[in-house]
Design a protein around this motif. Structure first.
Motif, PDB file in Angstrom:
ATOM      1  N   VAL A  68      -3.294 -72.588 115.120  1.00 42.38           N
ATOM      2  CA  VAL A  68      -2.372 -73.508 115.787  1.00 42.38           C
ATOM      3  C   VAL A  68      -1.905 -74.632 114.855  1.00 42.38           C
ATOM      4  O   VAL A  68      -0.800 -75.152 115.025  1.00 42.38           O
ATOM      5  N   ALA A  69      -2.673 -74.975 113.850  1.00 44.14           N
ATOM      6  CA  ALA A  69      -2.328 -76.084 112.959  1.00 44.14           C
ATOM      7  C   ALA A  69      -0.917 -75.973 112.370  1.00 44.14           C
ATOM      8  O   ALA A  69      -0.165 -76.954 112.396  1.00 44.14           O
ATOM      9  N   PRO A  70      -0.502 -74.816 111.846  1.00 48.30           N
ATOM     10  CA  PRO A  70       0.863 -74.730 111.302  1.00 48.30           C
ATOM     11  C   PRO A  70       1.937 -75.001 112.344  1.00 48.30           C
ATOM     12  O   PRO A  70       2.965 -75.621 112.051  1.00 48.30           O
ATOM     13  N   ILE A  71       1.691 -74.571 113.566  1.00 45.13           N
ATOM     14  CA  ILE A  71       2.671 -74.815 114.646  1.00 45.13           C
ATOM     15  C   ILE A  71       2.774 -76.297 114.927  1.00 45.13           C
ATOM     16  O   ILE A  71       3.857 -76.851 115.034  1.00 45.13           O
ATOM     17  N   LEU A  72       1.620 -76.962 115.022  1.00 49.03           N
ATOM     18  CA  LEU A  72       1.618 -78.399 115.301  1.00 49.03           C
ATOM     19  C   LEU A  72       2.210 -79.212 114.149  1.00 49.03           C
ATOM     20  O   LEU A  72       2.766 -80.271 114.356  1.00 49.03           O
ATOM     21  N   ASN A  73       2.104 -78.679 112.942  1.00 53.28           N
ATOM     22  CA  ASN A  73       2.659 -79.357 111.767  1.00 53.28           C
ATOM     23  C   ASN A  73       4.155 -79.100 111.612  1.00 53.28           C
ATOM     24  O   ASN A  73       4.788 -79.655 110.721  1.00 53.28           O
TER      25      ASN A  73
END
Length: 82
Positions: free
Chosen positions: A71-76
């Motif tokens: 999920v980190a890339p999406i949130l970034n």
């Protein structure tokens, strides 16, 4: 909610059951919907055995680590679909 809306909701959610991926809809604290693939992946007997559970009871520590990484890339705001 009336019977027509309940039927439409059920039919709309059933589209997730034909996907090859696990799907979880939640309110940030507990599971509201899970599809069969997610139940299978997480070793639950059925999607219904996930619904209503706290998210910390649905996912193991290992699962949380992988979820955060996914999920980190999406949130970034990174492009994740190519």
């Amino acid at each position: 909610m009336g019977p027509v809306l309940r039927r439409l909701e059920k039919e709309s959610l059933s589209i997730f059951d034909i996907l090859g991926d696990g799907v979880l809809i939640h309110d940030g604290k507990k599971a509201l919907y899970a599809n069969f693939k997610l139940a299978e992946f997480l070793n639950f007997d059925s999607p219904e055995s996930i619904v209503g559970k706290s998210l910390v009871r649905v996912f193991s520590r290992k699962d949380w680590k992988e979820l955060i990484e996914d999920v980190a890339p999406i949130l970034n705001g990174d492009e994740v679909f190519t």
